[in-house]
Scaffold this active site. Structure first.
Site, PDB file in Angstrom:
ATOM      1  N   ASP A  93      -7.654 -13.184 -16.092  1.00  0.00           N
ATOM      2  CA  ASP A  93      -8.732 -12.426 -16.720  1.00  0.00           C
ATOM      3  C   ASP A  93      -9.393 -13.340 -17.750  1.00  0.00           C
ATOM      4  O   ASP A  93      -8.938 -14.460 -17.975  1.00  0.00           O
ATOM      5  CB  ASP A  93      -8.196 -11.130 -17.342  1.00  0.00           C
ATOM      6  CG  ASP A  93      -7.260 -11.386 -18.504  1.00  0.00           C
ATOM      7  OD1 ASP A  93      -7.081 -12.554 -18.899  1.00  0.00           O
ATOM      8  OD2 ASP A  93      -6.703 -10.411 -19.026  1.00  0.00           O
ATOM      9  N   ASP A 269      -5.651  -4.067 -10.122  1.00  0.00           N
ATOM     10  CA  ASP A 269      -4.517  -4.522 -10.933  1.00  0.00           C
ATOM     11  C   ASP A 269      -4.290  -3.490 -12.023  1.00  0.00           C
ATOM     12  O   ASP A 269      -5.203  -2.739 -12.369  1.00  0.00           O
ATOM     13  CB  ASP A 269      -4.846  -5.844 -11.631  1.00  0.00           C
ATOM     14  CG  ASP A 269      -5.728  -5.608 -12.844  1.00  0.00           C
ATOM     15  OD1 ASP A 269      -6.903  -5.282 -12.659  1.00  0.00           O
ATOM     16  OD2 ASP A 269      -5.230  -5.696 -13.987  1.00  0.00           O
ATOM     17  N   CYS A 307      11.399   5.504   0.619  1.00  0.00           N
ATOM     18  CA  CYS A 307      11.075   4.116   0.271  1.00  0.00           C
ATOM     19  C   CYS A 307      12.134   3.193   0.866  1.00  0.00           C
ATOM     20  O   CYS A 307      13.324   3.488   0.828  1.00  0.00           O
ATOM     21  CB  CYS A 307      11.037   3.968  -1.245  1.00  0.00           C
ATOM     22  SG  CYS A 307      10.653   2.295  -1.786  1.00  0.00           S
ATOM     23  N   CYS A 309      12.544  -0.015  -0.127  1.00  0.00           N
ATOM     24  CA  CYS A 309      12.703  -1.199  -0.975  1.00  0.00           C
ATOM     25  C   CYS A 309      14.190  -1.437  -1.272  1.00  0.00           C
ATOM     26  O   CYS A 309      15.023  -0.564  -1.066  1.00  0.00           O
ATOM     27  CB  CYS A 309      11.890  -1.079  -2.266  1.00  0.00           C
ATOM     28  SG  CYS A 309      12.682  -0.233  -3.647  1.00  0.00           S
ATOM     29  N   CYS A 312      15.859   1.193  -3.543  1.00  0.00           N
ATOM     30  CA  CYS A 312      16.114   2.497  -2.917  1.00  0.00           C
ATOM     31  C   CYS A 312      17.191   2.406  -1.840  1.00  0.00           C
ATOM     32  O   CYS A 312      17.848   3.398  -1.530  1.00  0.00           O
ATOM     33  CB  CYS A 312      14.815   3.076  -2.377  1.00  0.00           C
ATOM     34  SG  CYS A 312      13.677   3.521  -3.717  1.00  0.00           S
ATOM     35  N   HIS A 338      10.857  -1.204  -7.958  1.00  0.00           N
ATOM     36  CA  HIS A 338      10.457  -0.093  -7.081  1.00  0.00           C
ATOM     37  C   HIS A 338       8.989   0.276  -7.264  1.00  0.00           C
ATOM     38  O   HIS A 338       8.258   0.469  -6.282  1.00  0.00           O
ATOM     39  CB  HIS A 338      11.338   1.143  -7.322  1.00  0.00           C
ATOM     40  CG  HIS A 338      10.757   2.385  -6.734  1.00  0.00           C
ATOM     41  ND1 HIS A 338      10.883   2.706  -5.396  1.00  0.00           N
ATOM     42  CD2 HIS A 338       9.978   3.364  -7.275  1.00  0.00           C
ATOM     43  CE1 HIS A 338      10.218   3.834  -5.153  1.00  0.00           C
ATOM     44  NE2 HIS A 338       9.673   4.257  -6.267  1.00  0.00           N
TER      45      HIS A 338
END
Ligand SMILES: [Zn+2]
Length: 373
Positions: A93, A269, A307, A309, A312, A338
């Site tokens: 940025d 973002d 989920c 991931c 999880c 997560h």
């Protein structure tokens, strides 16, 4: 000259786009969520974990990296990619948003912004030229224009001169840019919640279009009602150049993200997913879940049952609740992991839905469940 960052549309469904952005450090499939690495780290996440969750691009923060450890030091050490051992794309940025957020600690002038560091009160000055110089030193793939960010719900009288200054600053940024061949520059369209002022900002910036690799929509999600944000996105995004990526700054709430994609946004973002995570709030398909709550004390289910991931697949709500309650670092790591995975996966699912021409249905089904309607 050929721009260093390019975009190709693969499929469209309504205004929603699935595409690929090419940068000096590789490709990004869009739409995409970009984790924020404020201080040259996405909080609690290692590079290996970022790769595991499918992160294709991360953000670096000009204001913070200028103050600590300093951009010139990072340049001497080979640039931001090398410094943080991340060889995929990075977007920096301009530092503008942080500097403007300092409130009474800063003073806006035509030449730039004078401010006191939030760390030790030391005096600093960032101008359009300085912001670009810092971003050149960091060596990100995508640099942002140094713009003025008016507070949410600013009046037209405030915004009009602000847009005109942002345009003058944009010209100075373009002239100061030393890495035109290896670092893309994104314009930032301002204009608050007024359609005609958004158009004015876009028209003025478009006159320098050959210098820009993409267009960002700034000044949304800064306190205005959601309906205003959606209305402005619906109006202005499709007017940005079709063949360049469009980036909505500072949005990381699942429902907002899907609505933005529907308007034609490609990149987003936000610090929100990791900030929420550190306070023990996680995203699930059925809405937000506050893991600290008593009701999860003996809950052996994962954070989100659907989920897939790493967190999880391996840890229970009861265990993560315990870690967060006793402030163990692992708790923050697991919830951060997560939440980032959830948003990155959401954009991957959106991408597939666009390609299969069923984005609207996908969005409506997701929202219905997420908002428990
Ligand atoms: Zn998960």
């Amino acid at each position: 000259m050929k721009l260093p960052v390019r975009y190709k549309i693969e499929d469209k469904d309504g205004k929603a786009r699935a595409g690929v952005i090419t940068t000096p450090h590789g490709e990004i499939k869009t739409p995409v969520f970009m984790p924020v690495g404020t201080q040259a780290t996405v909080k609690t996440m290692s590079k290996e974990e970022l790769l595991a969750i499918g992160s294709e691009i991360i953000l670096g923060n000009t204001y913070h990296l200028y103050l600590r450890p300093n951009d010139e030091l990072i340049a001497r050490l080979g640039g931001l990619h090398k410094f943080m051992n991340w060889d995929k794309p990075i977007l920096t940025d301009s530092g503008g948003f942080q500097v403007f957020s300092l409130g009474s600690l800063r003073k806006i002038k035509e030449e730039g912004v004078y401010f006191s560091s939030h760390i030790d009160g030391s005096k600093h000055f960032i101008s359009p030229e300085k912001s670009i110089q810092i971003q050149n030193n960091l060596g990100s793939d995508i640099a942002m224009l140094f713009d003025e960010c008016p507070p949410g719900l600013s009046t037209r009288e405030y915004i009009i001169p602000s847009i005109e200054r942002t345009t003058r600053w944009a010209k100075r940024c373009v002239e100061a840019h030393q890495k035109k061949g290896s670092q893309g520059l994104f314009a930032i369209v301002q204009g608050g919640i007024y359609e005609d002022l958004r158009q004015k900002s876009l028209d003025e910036l478009s006159e320098m279009d050959e210098n820009f690799s993409g267009y960002a929509i700034g000044g949304l999600a800064v306190g205005e009602p959601r309906e205003d944000m959606y209305r402005i996105l619906d109006y202005i995004v499709e007017k940005c150049p079709e063949e360049k990526p469009r980036y909505l700054m500072g949005v990381g709430e699942p429902v907002d993200m899907l609505n933005a994609v529907e308007s034609g946004i490609d990149m987003m973002d936000c610090v929100q997913p990791t900030r929420l995570a550190r306070h023990g709030t996680v995203f699930t398909k059925d809405g937000r879940l506050v893991i600290k709550s008593e009701r999860y004390k003996e809950d052996t289910k994962p954070l989100d049952e659907e989920c897939d991931c790493y967190v999880c697949k391996n840890y229970s709500r009861a265990y993560i609740r315990h870690l967060i309650k006793v402030q163990e670092v692992l708790g923050l790591r697991l919830t951060s992991y997560h939440n980032l995975y959830f948003l990155i996966k959401l954009m991957k699912d959106a991408r597939r839905a666009i390609k299969e021409k069923r984005f609207k249905e996908f969005k409506e089904n997701f929202i219905k469940r997420y908002e428990n309607k």
